[in-house]
Design an enzyme around this catalytic site. Structure first.
Site, PDB file in Angstrom:
ATOM      1  N   LYS A  22      -9.094  12.273  -3.267  1.00  0.00           N
ATOM      2  CA  LYS A  22      -8.358  11.512  -4.292  1.00  0.00           C
ATOM      3  C   LYS A  22      -9.081  10.208  -4.614  1.00  0.00           C
ATOM      4  CE  LYS A  22      -4.727   8.820  -2.972  1.00  0.00           C
ATOM      5  NZ  LYS A  22      -4.934   7.443  -3.440  1.00  0.00           N
ATOM      6  N   ASN A  23      -9.463   9.480  -3.559  1.00  0.00           N
ATOM      7  CA  ASN A  23     -10.025   8.146  -3.780  1.00  0.00           C
ATOM      8  C   ASN A  23     -11.450   8.162  -4.321  1.00  0.00           C
ATOM      9  OD1 ASN A  23      -7.629   7.109  -2.962  1.00  0.00           O
ATOM     10  ND2 ASN A  23      -8.360   6.277  -1.005  1.00  0.00           N
ATOM     11  N   ARG A  92      -1.714   1.782  -8.208  1.00  0.00           N
ATOM     12  CA  ARG A  92      -2.550   0.586  -8.212  1.00  0.00           C
ATOM     13  C   ARG A  92      -3.964   0.844  -8.707  1.00  0.00           C
ATOM     14  NH1 ARG A  92      -3.503  -4.133  -5.645  1.00  0.00           N
ATOM     15  NH2 ARG A  92      -5.610  -3.550  -5.081  1.00  0.00           N
ATOM     16  N   CYS A 116       3.825  -3.732  -4.073  1.00  0.00           N
ATOM     17  CA  CYS A 116       3.396  -2.503  -3.422  1.00  0.00           C
ATOM     18  C   CYS A 116       3.992  -2.488  -2.035  1.00  0.00           C
ATOM     19  CB  CYS A 116       1.878  -2.484  -3.359  1.00  0.00           C
ATOM     20  SG  CYS A 116       1.249  -1.213  -2.299  1.00  0.00           S
ATOM     21  N   ARG A 121      -1.500  -6.928  -1.775  1.00  0.00           N
ATOM     22  CA  ARG A 121      -2.601  -6.237  -2.447  1.00  0.00           C
ATOM     23  C   ARG A 121      -2.990  -6.862  -3.782  1.00  0.00           C
ATOM     24  NH1 ARG A 121      -2.035   0.210  -1.595  1.00  0.00           N
ATOM     25  NH2 ARG A 121      -4.263   0.147  -1.852  1.00  0.00           N
ATOM     26  N   ARG A 396       1.666  12.254  -4.258  1.00  0.00           N
ATOM     27  CA  ARG A 396       0.685  11.381  -4.921  1.00  0.00           C
ATOM     28  C   ARG A 396      -0.718  11.673  -4.416  1.00  0.00           C
ATOM     29  NH1 ARG A 396       1.070   5.467  -3.904  1.00  0.00           N
ATOM     30  NH2 ARG A 396      -1.006   5.817  -4.721  1.00  0.00           N
TER      31      ARG A 396
END
Ligand code: UD1
Length: 417
Positions: A22-23, A92, A116, A121, A396
């Protein structure tokens, strides 16, 4: 809404393939804003954050063609430079559109991510860096409004190692005039993956994977075909699932290089992990030893695995200390784990986990993405039935975690409520 129900106690057994990270996929999709033409991204995971970034990009004028895990992306007709609050508030990482939009259009208007669950953050380091590259940044009505006539290379020192901050700046700098040096850059594999993709598009980036990244601006970029790396946090979650259920799982598709710290700590806890060709074979043992961890930027133990590791330590044979140094307030899962009988005390930035023989199934609530994974793991090991609500957090960031676990023999299913 969905809830997940788990009848605990079934050991995992079988083989699982890890999905794309995902990242790494989120910045790769954002990078398609940098230039027109058809980009082809392989190994894109199917999960909610990807749909969110797609919605944000569609809203800017980007079009997609989907062929399973392959996504073709075209940003020829960008007709908007704004990412609205309704979309950004759920994720985010939407801030990753800022750097590429500034580079391509010289302007961007992105809603501030807002509160968050895992701490303040801020995005101050993204904004400071972009100003140094020559962007004019204002905060107006909850939006970051950025504009520039021309981006110019600069020396940028990050006070804190930031993953998306490094990625945003890298994307803003690829076409800036001259040389940009990012000092104290994040060294995460997802940063390296983005640099590799950008280089394939014609960028000149050196040093990704170290704390100093040098970017020499180029005049033009081209669309590219690129395959996203596997998700190291998903791999770590399955390794931990094998440990907590005392099962045996063959995990395909994730390089050991990405998960060295996780493997080390799991080995310390007594499980066996062997490399078998391209796969890892993880075998959980009856006795789980207590192990201390301290979350750190890569190559340290990832904060995104802290909650899952804590679930394992809840049934270890003794006391373990879990220190969270990356995010304040990332212990939301503790009160839910306690509902399942865990003995955890929070003191400052650390959790003292006194392992118990058993956890007991309970009704619990997911509070953030990794916290939900931790509750799933606890549920797999617990006696009786666990019911986890608000699993949209889980969706998510994991592609079909419950489905993959059920194929490995877990008694896990979804119900509507
Ligand atoms: C990324 C990951 C997230 C992971 C985190 C840490 C993505 C999409 N998300 O998040 O899953 O948990 O890295 O590995 O890749 N900070 C500032 N100012 C800034 C930016 C960050 O103070 O401008 C602080 C943060 O509050 C935090 C630390 O720096 O304490 C690290 O955060 P950062 O690496 O930026 O996390 P993200 O990139 O948001």
């Amino acid at each position: 809404m969905d809830k997940i129900i788990i009848q605990g106690g079934a050991p995992l057994n079988g083989e699982v393939t890890i999905s794309g990270a995902k990242n790494a996929a989120l910045p790769a999709l954002s990078a398609c804003l940098l230039t027109g033409g058809w980009h082809t991204l392989d190994n894109i995971p199917q999960l909610r954050d990807i749909w969110t970034i797609r919605e944000i990009l569609s809203n800017l004028g980007v079009v997609f063609e989907e062929h399973g895990q392959t996504l073709k992306v075209n940003s020829d007709n960008l007709n908007n430079h704004s990412a609205p609050y309704q979309l950004v508030k759920t994720m985010r990482a939407s801030i990753l559109a800022l750097g590429p939009l500034l580079s391509r259009l010289g302007k961007a208007r992105i809603s501030l991510p807002g509160g968050c669950a895992i701490g303040a953050r801020p995005i101050d380091l993204h904004l400071k860096g972009l100003s140094l590259l020559g962007a004019d940044i204002r905060l107006e009505h909850g939006y970051v409004v950025a504009s520039t006539n021309k981006l110019r290379g600069a020396d940028i020192f990050f006070d804190i190692s930031t993953v998306t901050g490094t990625e945003n700046l890298m994307m803003a700098a690829v076409k800036a005039e001259g040389k940009t040096v990012l000092h104290n850059a994040a060294e995460e594999p997802e940063v390296v993956d983005l640099a590799n993709m950008l280089n394939k598009m014609g960028a000149r980036i050196k040093g990704a994977g170290t704390d100093t990244i040098t970017i020499t601006g180029v005049k033009e970029l081209y669309p590219a075909r690129y395959a996203i790396i596997p998700d190291r946090i998903e791999a770590g979650t399955f390794l931990t699932a094998a440990a907590i259920t005392k099962g045996k799982v063959r995990i395909k598709g994730c390089s050991v290089d990405y998960i060295g710290a996780i493997i080390k700590k799991l080995l310390d806890s007594g499980m066996e992990i062997e490399e078998e060709g391209e796969a890892l074979v993880a075998i959980g043992r009856d006795k789980i030893k207590p192990v201390d961890i301290k979350t750190m930027p890569f190559p340290g133990f990832p904060t995104d695995m802290q909650a899952q590791f804590m679930a394992l330590m809840c049934i270890a044979d003794g006391l373990s200390i879990i220190k969270e140094t990356v995010f304040e307030n990332r212990f939301m899962h503790v009160s839910e784990l306690r509902r399942m009988g865990a003995d955890i005390e929070i003191s400052g930035g650390q959790a003292l986990v006194r392992g118990k023989k058993n956890l007991s199934g309970a009704q619990v609530m997911a509070t953030d993405l990794r916290a939900s994974a931790s509750l799933v793991l606890a549920g797999l090991a617990a006696e009786g039935q666990t019911e986890i609500s608000r699993v949209y957090h889980l969706d998510r960031g994991y592609q079909g975690l419950d489905l993959k676990l059920s194929l490995l023999g877990s008694k896990i299913w979804r119900e509507k409520y």
